[in-house]
Design a protein around this motif. Structure first.
Motif, short mmCIF file in Angstrom:
data_model
loop_
_atom_site.label_atom_id
_atom_site.label_comp_id
_atom_site.label_asym_id
_atom_site.label_seq_id
_atom_site.Cartn_x
_atom_site.Cartn_y
_atom_site.Cartn_z
N LYS A 16 0.83 -1.21 0.00
CA LYS A 16 0.00 0.00 0.00
C LYS A 16 0.87 1.26 0.00
CE LYS A 16 -4.14 -1.83 2.21
NZ LYS A 16 -5.02 -1.77 3.38
N LEU A 17 1.94 1.25 0.80
CA LEU A 17 2.85 2.39 0.85
C LEU A 17 3.48 2.65 -0.51
CD1 LEU A 17 4.52 4.53 2.46
CD2 LEU A 17 6.19 2.70 2.84
N LEU A 18 3.98 1.61 -1.15
CA LEU A 18 4.61 1.76 -2.46
C LEU A 18 3.62 2.28 -3.49
CD1 LEU A 18 6.75 -1.49 -2.36
CD2 LEU A 18 7.64 0.84 -2.40
N ASN A 19 2.40 1.79 -3.45
CA ASN A 19 1.38 2.26 -4.39
C ASN A 19 0.98 3.70 -4.13
OD1 ASN A 19 0.76 0.14 -6.36
ND2 ASN A 19 0.25 -1.07 -4.55
N LYS A 20 1.11 4.14 -2.88
CA LYS A 20 0.77 5.52 -2.54
C LYS A 20 1.90 6.49 -2.91
CE LYS A 20 -1.31 8.37 0.96
NZ LYS A 20 -2.50 8.75 0.21
N THR A 21 3.15 6.03 -2.83
CA THR A 21 4.27 6.95 -2.99
C THR A 21 4.85 6.98 -4.40
OG1 THR A 21 5.82 5.27 -2.18
CG2 THR A 21 4.94 6.82 -0.57
N PHE A 22 4.51 6.03 -5.25
CA PHE A 22 5.00 6.01 -6.62
C PHE A 22 3.84 6.18 -7.59
CE2 PHE A 22 8.45 3.83 -4.38
CZ PHE A 22 9.55 4.53 -4.86
N PRO A 23 4.09 6.75 -8.77
CA PRO A 23 3.00 7.04 -9.71
C PRO A 23 2.36 5.82 -10.36
CG PRO A 23 5.12 7.64 -10.67
CD PRO A 23 5.38 7.25 -9.24
N SER A 24 3.02 4.67 -10.30
CA SER A 24 2.43 3.45 -10.84
C SER A 24 2.66 2.32 -9.85
CB SER A 24 3.06 3.10 -12.20
OG SER A 24 4.36 2.58 -12.01
N ASP A 25 2.18 1.14 -10.21
CA ASP A 25 2.37 -0.01 -9.32
C ASP A 25 3.67 -0.77 -9.62
OD1 ASP A 25 1.70 -1.22 -11.72
OD2 ASP A 25 0.14 -2.51 -10.86
N ALA A 26 4.53 -0.19 -10.47
CA ALA A 26 5.76 -0.88 -10.88
C ALA A 26 6.67 -1.20 -9.69
CB ALA A 26 6.51 -0.05 -11.91
#
Length: 167
Positions: A16-26
């Motif tokens: 969830k953190l990564l999806n919130k802080t980066f523009p894509s789910d990559a």
């Protein structure tokens, strides 16, 4: 702020953190793939006083001229927007570097802001004779010796794990 190794119970919060802080789910897919394929050398989380994961950093092995000499790549690094500019990223990087050194890893590379990573001793990787396979400005690819002479006699191309090719 508590910095600790990730636990199984943290995986959803990290995603969830990564999806919130980066523009894509990559990046979220990258972290999951690195974990699933056994390329997660070290993964740390930063937790606030309530125990919520508000930061994350991962280190994974890299190859130098096709050889694994123990060098680790720092990526990705993320901090929840509400906790930025509070030193969370710096604490994660510092703890990660110290832990890698304690584990006996000789060096670390990173792609990023030279002003930020320079504070931890990272220098242009080119000064050690290292090049990245990524098409980036030379000053954005940096290296840090955790052991003196870590990059002596290992000049060449640094290749991150295959999971990074999807980025």
């Amino acid at each position: 702020m508590l910095i600790r190794s990730e636990a199984l119970a943290d995986l959803l919060a990290i995603d969830k953190l990564l999806n919130k802080t980066f523009p894509s789910d990559a990046e979220a897919k990258l972290v999951m793939s690195l974990r699933e394929n056994g390329h997660n050398t070290l993964s740390l989380v930063a937790c606030n006083d309530e125990g919520k994961v508000v930061g994350h950093v991962m280190f994974s092995p890299v190859m130098v001229n096709g050889t694994d000499i123990g060098i680790q790549g720092l990526a990705p690094l993320s901090v929840h927007p509400d906790y930025r500019n509070q030193g969370v990223a710096a604490q994660l990087v510092k703890e990660g570097i110290e832990t890698l050194h304690e584990f006996g890893y000789p060096g670390c590379v990173v792609l990023g802001d030279s002003g930020f990573y320079g504070r931890f001793g990272f220098k242009p990787a080119a000064s050690y004779g290292l090049q990245s396979t990524f098409d980036i400005p030379a000053e954005a690819f940096m290296a840090l010796e955790l052991e003196p002479g870590a990059f002596v006699d290992c000049e060449g191309v640094v290749k991150y794990c295959a999971e990074f090719d999807a980025l």
